[in-house]
Design a protein around this motif. Structure first.
Motif, PDB file in Angstrom:
ATOM      1  N   VAL A  75       0.829  -1.206   0.000  1.00 54.54           N
ATOM      2  CA  VAL A  75       0.000   0.000   0.000  1.00 54.54           C
ATOM      3  C   VAL A  75       0.865   1.258   0.000  1.00 54.54           C
ATOM      4  O   VAL A  75       0.490   2.303  -0.553  1.00 54.54           O
ATOM      5  CB  VAL A  75      -0.977  -0.017   1.203  1.00 54.54           C
ATOM      6  CG1 VAL A  75      -0.222   0.170   2.515  1.00 54.54           C
ATOM      7  CG2 VAL A  75      -2.074   1.024   1.024  1.00 54.54           C
ATOM      8  N   GLU A  76       2.088   1.173   0.589  1.00 53.56           N
ATOM      9  CA  GLU A  76       2.997   2.318   0.560  1.00 53.56           C
ATOM     10  C   GLU A  76       3.433   2.658  -0.858  1.00 53.56           C
ATOM     11  O   GLU A  76       3.727   3.817  -1.179  1.00 53.56           O
ATOM     12  CB  GLU A  76       4.243   2.050   1.417  1.00 53.56           C
ATOM     13  CG  GLU A  76       3.977   1.956   2.910  1.00 53.56           C
ATOM     14  CD  GLU A  76       3.748   0.534   3.368  1.00 53.56           C
ATOM     15  OE1 GLU A  76       3.939   0.254   4.565  1.00 53.56           O
ATOM     16  OE2 GLU A  76       3.380  -0.327   2.529  1.00 53.56           O
ATOM     17  N   GLY A  77       3.499   1.632  -1.713  1.00 57.58           N
ATOM     18  CA  GLY A  77       3.925   1.843  -3.093  1.00 57.58           C
ATOM     19  C   GLY A  77       2.840   2.420  -3.982  1.00 57.58           C
ATOM     20  O   GLY A  77       3.072   2.687  -5.162  1.00 57.58           O
ATOM     21  N   LEU A  78       1.628   2.621  -3.419  1.00 61.29           N
ATOM     22  CA  LEU A  78       0.518   3.179  -4.188  1.00 61.29           C
ATOM     23  C   LEU A  78       0.291   4.657  -3.880  1.00 61.29           C
ATOM     24  O   LEU A  78      -0.749   5.218  -4.252  1.00 61.29           O
ATOM     25  CB  LEU A  78      -0.769   2.390  -3.902  1.00 61.29           C
ATOM     26  CG  LEU A  78      -0.760   0.908  -4.311  1.00 61.29           C
ATOM     27  CD1 LEU A  78      -2.053   0.233  -3.891  1.00 61.29           C
ATOM     28  CD2 LEU A  78      -0.542   0.756  -5.818  1.00 61.29           C
ATOM     29  N   ASP A  79       1.255   5.288  -3.210  1.00 65.61           N
ATOM     30  CA  ASP A  79       1.096   6.705  -2.852  1.00 65.61           C
ATOM     31  C   ASP A  79       0.835   7.571  -4.080  1.00 65.61           C
ATOM     32  O   ASP A  79       0.022   8.500  -4.030  1.00 65.61           O
ATOM     33  CB  ASP A  79       2.345   7.211  -2.117  1.00 65.61           C
ATOM     34  CG  ASP A  79       2.394   6.732  -0.679  1.00 65.61           C
ATOM     35  OD1 ASP A  79       1.375   6.189  -0.215  1.00 65.61           O
ATOM     36  OD2 ASP A  79       3.448   6.889  -0.034  1.00 65.61           O
ATOM     37  N   ASN A  80       1.537   7.299  -5.176  1.00 68.43           N
ATOM     38  CA  ASN A  80       1.418   8.129  -6.379  1.00 68.43           C
ATOM     39  C   ASN A  80       0.587   7.459  -7.466  1.00 68.43           C
ATOM     40  O   ASN A  80       0.592   7.909  -8.613  1.00 68.43           O
ATOM     41  CB  ASN A  80       2.811   8.465  -6.924  1.00 68.43           C
ATOM     42  CG  ASN A  80       3.644   9.262  -5.927  1.00 68.43           C
ATOM     43  OD1 ASN A  80       3.140  10.179  -5.285  1.00 68.43           O
ATOM     44  ND2 ASN A  80       4.914   8.891  -5.782  1.00 68.43           N
ATOM     45  N   ASP A  81      -0.113   6.401  -7.102  1.00 67.55           N
ATOM     46  CA  ASP A  81      -0.948   5.689  -8.063  1.00 67.55           C
ATOM     47  C   ASP A  81      -2.265   6.440  -8.247  1.00 67.55           C
ATOM     48  O   ASP A  81      -2.938   6.791  -7.273  1.00 67.55           O
ATOM     49  CB  ASP A  81      -1.214   4.261  -7.574  1.00 67.55           C
ATOM     50  CG  ASP A  81      -2.041   3.461  -8.552  1.00 67.55           C
ATOM     51  OD1 ASP A  81      -1.475   2.907  -9.502  1.00 67.55           O
ATOM     52  OD2 ASP A  81      -3.280   3.403  -8.362  1.00 67.55           O
ATOM     53  N   ILE A  83      -5.299   5.588  -9.483  1.00 63.81           N
ATOM     54  CA  ILE A  83      -6.529   4.922  -9.022  1.00 63.81           C
ATOM     55  C   ILE A  83      -6.576   4.892  -7.501  1.00 63.81           C
ATOM     56  O   ILE A  83      -7.617   5.168  -6.893  1.00 63.81           O
ATOM     57  CB  ILE A  83      -6.616   3.495  -9.595  1.00 63.81           C
ATOM     58  CG1 ILE A  83      -6.676   3.532 -11.116  1.00 63.81           C
ATOM     59  CG2 ILE A  83      -7.836   2.777  -9.039  1.00 63.81           C
ATOM     60  CD1 ILE A  83      -6.693   2.163 -11.769  1.00 63.81           C
ATOM     61  N   ALA A  84      -5.454   4.551  -6.861  1.00 64.99           N
ATOM     62  CA  ALA A  84      -5.415   4.495  -5.407  1.00 64.99           C
ATOM     63  C   ALA A  84      -5.712   5.860  -4.798  1.00 64.99           C
ATOM     64  O   ALA A  84      -6.412   5.963  -3.769  1.00 64.99           O
ATOM     65  CB  ALA A  84      -4.057   3.983  -4.931  1.00 64.99           C
ATOM     66  N   ALA A  85      -5.201   6.932  -5.415  1.00 70.51           N
ATOM     67  CA  ALA A  85      -5.468   8.284  -4.908  1.00 70.51           C
ATOM     68  C   ALA A  85      -6.949   8.610  -4.989  1.00 70.51           C
ATOM     69  O   ALA A  85      -7.539   9.185  -4.040  1.00 70.51           O
ATOM     70  CB  ALA A  85      -4.656   9.303  -5.697  1.00 70.51           C
ATOM     71  N   GLU A  86      -7.595   8.255  -6.087  1.00 67.42           N
ATOM     72  CA  GLU A  86      -9.027   8.494  -6.235  1.00 67.42           C
ATOM     73  C   GLU A  86      -9.828   7.659  -5.239  1.00 67.42           C
ATOM     74  O   GLU A  86     -10.833   8.127  -4.701  1.00 67.42           O
ATOM     75  CB  GLU A  86      -9.452   8.187  -7.668  1.00 67.42           C
ATOM     76  CG  GLU A  86      -8.859   9.134  -8.699  1.00 67.42           C
ATOM     77  CD  GLU A  86      -9.214   8.759 -10.120  1.00 67.42           C
ATOM     78  OE1 GLU A  86     -10.135   7.923 -10.299  1.00 67.42           O
ATOM     79  OE2 GLU A  86      -8.599   9.284 -11.056  1.00 67.42           O
ATOM     80  N   LEU A  87      -9.385   6.429  -4.998  1.00 69.67           N
ATOM     81  CA  LEU A  87     -10.086   5.573  -4.027  1.00 69.67           C
ATOM     82  C   LEU A  87      -9.942   6.113  -2.605  1.00 69.67           C
ATOM     83  O   LEU A  87     -10.905   6.087  -1.824  1.00 69.67           O
ATOM     84  CB  LEU A  87      -9.541   4.146  -4.112  1.00 69.67           C
ATOM     85  CG  LEU A  87     -10.047   3.299  -5.278  1.00 69.67           C
ATOM     86  CD1 LEU A  87      -9.218   2.026  -5.418  1.00 69.67           C
ATOM     87  CD2 LEU A  87     -11.524   2.947  -5.094  1.00 69.67           C
ATOM     88  N   ARG A  88      -8.751   6.609  -2.244  1.00 73.23           N
ATOM     89  CA  ARG A  88      -8.569   7.159  -0.902  1.00 73.23           C
ATOM     90  C   ARG A  88      -9.522   8.328  -0.665  1.00 73.23           C
ATOM     91  O   ARG A  88     -10.151   8.424   0.401  1.00 73.23           O
ATOM     92  CB  ARG A  88      -7.113   7.590  -0.697  1.00 73.23           C
ATOM     93  CG  ARG A  88      -6.134   6.444  -0.544  1.00 73.23           C
ATOM     94  CD  ARG A  88      -4.780   6.922  -0.023  1.00 73.23           C
ATOM     95  NE  ARG A  88      -4.108   7.805  -0.983  1.00 73.23           N
ATOM     96  CZ  ARG A  88      -3.263   7.380  -1.913  1.00 73.23           C
ATOM     97  NH1 ARG A  88      -2.997   6.084  -2.030  1.00 73.23           N
ATOM     98  NH2 ARG A  88      -2.677   8.241  -2.732  1.00 73.23           N
ATOM     99  N   ALA A  89      -9.635   9.204  -1.663  1.00 74.32           N
ATOM    100  CA  ALA A  89     -10.541  10.342  -1.527  1.00 74.32           C
ATOM    101  C   ALA A  89     -11.986   9.871  -1.428  1.00 74.32           C
ATOM    102  O   ALA A  89     -12.778  10.406  -0.622  1.00 74.32           O
ATOM    103  CB  ALA A  89     -10.370  11.283  -2.717  1.00 74.32           C
ATOM    104  N   ALA A  90     -12.350   8.874  -2.231  1.00 77.04           N
ATOM    105  CA  ALA A  90     -13.723   8.364  -2.211  1.00 77.04           C
ATOM    106  C   ALA A  90     -14.032   7.639  -0.905  1.00 77.04           C
ATOM    107  O   ALA A  90     -15.144   7.760  -0.371  1.00 77.04           O
ATOM    108  CB  ALA A  90     -13.939   7.422  -3.402  1.00 77.04           C
TER     109      ALA A  90
END
Length: 407
Positions: A75-81, A83-90
């Motif tokens: 999950v640390e490697g998805l900081d700049n991903d 899709i992951a950024a959009e999911l965190r906000a959602a």
């Protein structure tokens, strides 16, 4: 101690560990990547889910040594991903997290849904996310968050990527680490049988354009029927009759230019699946070999399968007998993938083939006596659950038998 070499979040990393060390502990203890949470340690709760070669993987039941050479993303490697950024906000917007313990694994699985599925329903999302457990939110916010990200990305013209762009399917780290068999003799025999049958298939024309697909599970099997080789070979050319010998299988129509549509019904405990799909068929009358390559999907469980059957029809050891060598390779994804462990599947397949041979023998005898093909009995459904129960019971009996023989 083993030295394990991985690419972790884009950087090369290596460390020594015990062969029994699972990937979650390896990442947390050796590389301080504590975003990977450990919950049940049985592969049930999904808290430890991360990506191995781009595929969501339960790191608590995956040996680190088995992933040697693989690419691991936590999950640390998805900081700049994106899709992951959009999911965190959602997730924050839809209240999809509370205590947050399940969230790292939930985000990794949710990212896979957004990446692969074009327009899933709420039900589809709930089914595919059912392997990640949350005891706080009740899943409503999580489902809404995933739906909103998918809807927003599709509205922006970003389509789903079939199979997530994966070129290779298989267990975690497959194709990177060398497999070591605990039973060298048995493994060598199986490989030799598979290689021999594969060599026999080399002259068969390919039914489908080679797209690099490789089966997740492959095994070889042989059986003998008490009928002449010409009779058996001709029978294998009548696809509808062959399908009727396979429990649960049926065709939607006659084959056209080697292409056929059909379905197979499978029951695994309380789960009833009906795979609808297509297959391409190729036969070589000179070498008496053939291939059947197909794929199918069950909408109810959102499970999909793709496989290839290669067969060779030969003279048997006794006059009037025919030997059929079969190599089966397949990949199963979705809810039913939990039943695709190769050892158990091969035992079940052995019993399924036994039923197929019995039906084949009965049909050939029936036709030899002048009976109509359609009057032969057909099994309506393949109950894998009852077969698996019988297999497991047989394995338990075999274990205790060997145990008491040693005393």
């Amino acid at each position: 101690m083993n030295t394990v070499n991985l690419t972790i979040n884009g950087k090369a990393a290596s460390a020594a560990c015990e062969p029994r060390t699972h990937l979650a502990d390896f990442l947390r203890d050796t590389h301080n990547l504590t975003g990977t949470h450990i919950g049940c340690e049985h592969g049930v709760c999904g808290a430890c889910t991360l990506l191995v070669d781009g595929v969501p993987t339960r790191s608590c039941i995956t040996f680190a040594a088995a992933c040697d050479g693989a690419e691991v993303t936590t999950v640390e490697g998805l900081d700049n991903d994106e899709i992951a950024a959009e999911l965190r906000a959602a997730f924050m917007r839809e209240h999809g997290l509370q205590c947050g313990y399940c969230t790292p694994g939930m985000l990794v699985s949710a990212r896979d849904v957004v990446l692969r599925m074009q327009d899933p329903t709420e039900y589809d999302i709930r089914v595919i996310m059912s392997g990640n457990l949350c005891r706080c939110t009740g899943y409503v916010g999580i489902t809404r968050a995933i739906q909103s990200v998918i809807a927003d990305r599709r509205a922006r013209g970003i389509a789903a990527i079939p199979d997530g762009g994966r070129a290779q399917l298989g267990p975690a780290g497959s194709g990177n680490a060398g497999a070591v068999s605990a039973n060298g003799a048995a493994a060598s025999k199986a490989v030799s049988a598979a290689s021999a049958t594969k060599a026999a298939m080399s002259s068969v024309p390919t039914a489908r354009k080679d797209d690099g697909w490789k089966p997740q599970t492959t095994f070889a099997q042989s059986f003998t029927v008490a009928h002449p080789v010409d009779v058996v070979w001709d029978f294998f050319g009548r696809v509808d009759e062959v399908a009727s010998c396979l429990p649960g299988a049926s065709l939607a129509g006659e084959p056209v230019d080697g292409h056929v549509e059909g379905q197979i019904k499978v029951k695994v405990g309380p789960i009833s699946a009906e795979f609808h799909g297509v297959a391409d068929i190729a036969r070589d009358d000179v070498s008496r070999t053939g291939t059947i390559e197909g794929s199918g999907k069950d909408k109810r469980s959102n499970s999909a399968t793709r496989g290839q059957i290669a067969y060779a029809v030969k003279e048997g050891d006794k006059p009037g007998e025919t030997r059929v060598d079969v190599t089966i390779g397949f990949t199963l994804t979705g809810m039913l993938a939990q039943f695709s462990r190769s050892g158990l599947v091969q035992d079940v397949a052995n019993r399924l083939i036994s039923v197929f041979v019995q039906n084949l023998e009965a049909r050939l005898v029936h036709q030899a006596q002048g009976g109509a093909p359609e009057s032969a009995p057909v099994t309506a459904e393949f109950d894998a659950g009852s077969l698996m129960s019988a297999v497991i019971l047989g394995q338990i009996k075999g274990f205790f038998s060997r145990l008491f023989r040693r005393r």
